[in-house]
Design an enzyme around this catalytic site. Sequence first.
Site, PDB file in Angstrom:
ATOM      1  CB  THR A 172      -0.931  -0.184   1.260  1.00 22.50           C
ATOM      2  OG1 THR A 172      -0.275  -0.192   2.295  1.00 22.50           O
ATOM      3  CG2 THR A 172      -2.035  -1.092   1.027  1.00 22.50           C
ATOM      4  CG  PHE A 173       0.023   4.362   1.780  1.00 24.96           C
ATOM      5  CD1 PHE A 173      -0.997   5.320   1.085  1.00 24.96           C
ATOM      6  CD2 PHE A 173      -0.118   3.501   2.805  1.00 24.96           C
ATOM      7  CE1 PHE A 173      -2.107   5.209   2.090  1.00 24.96           C
ATOM      8  CE2 PHE A 173      -1.227   3.651   3.711  1.00 24.96           C
ATOM      9  CZ  PHE A 173      -2.081   4.422   3.160  1.00 24.96           C
ATOM     10  NE  ARG A 174       3.603   3.767  -7.309  1.00 26.54           N
ATOM     11  CZ  ARG A 174       3.465   2.440  -8.200  1.00 26.54           C
ATOM     12  NH1 ARG A 174       2.161   2.003  -8.073  1.00 26.54           N
ATOM     13  NH2 ARG A 174       4.412   2.334  -9.118  1.00 26.54           N
ATOM     14  CG  LEU A 175       4.933   2.916   1.366  1.00 30.79           C
ATOM     15  CD1 LEU A 175       4.791   3.021   2.737  1.00 30.79           C
ATOM     16  CD2 LEU A 175       6.048   3.987   1.059  1.00 30.79           C
TER      17      LEU A 175
END
Length: 195
Positions: A172-175
């Site tokens: 999630t959140f491109r992490l």
Amino acid sequence: MLTPEILDTFRGLLDEAKASGDREPTAMNLATADRTGRVHSRIVLLKAIDEKGPRFFTNYESAKAGEIAENAQVALCLHWKQIREGVQVRFEGLAKKVGEAESDAYFASRPRGSQIGAWASKQSQELPDRQTFDDRVAHYEKEFAGREVARPPHWGGYVVEPDRIEFWYGATFRLHERIVHAGDGTSWSSHLLYP
């Protein structure tokens, strides 16, 4: 040669993708470049993998085979969006033809219609009209009626012997988590990349 750990990681992810309901978990993007540097990309199917690398099969007179003959450096990418938060596996390395026995064995396992199609298709060449292809299919159906379809001499497999493999795990959140394995022909090193 792939390490047992790299191979086990890949096979585990592939098993997850197969169990996820993905309609084509073995689909992988194959990128090639011709002698001018123009990049070409298409989907092929992963048919096997072992310590030497992943394998796919094709017409050796196709555009992709011509590009590989000019520049054997290729890249493969599998993307499974239905597992975890999405997973990609990237292979980069040299594509080499597999032996005739391996190509024969895989060809013999294909459905008869696909075997006939391998004879009938002048893959990547211009086709004047669909009827021409249908006529070629009918011709080879008649030629091989009542007997096994032999593998065409212009058809077979490639193994991609990788020197770089990346496992990309979505978050999630491109992490995302990115793990790269780099080989020099004798050993492998591993490191993380920023997302």
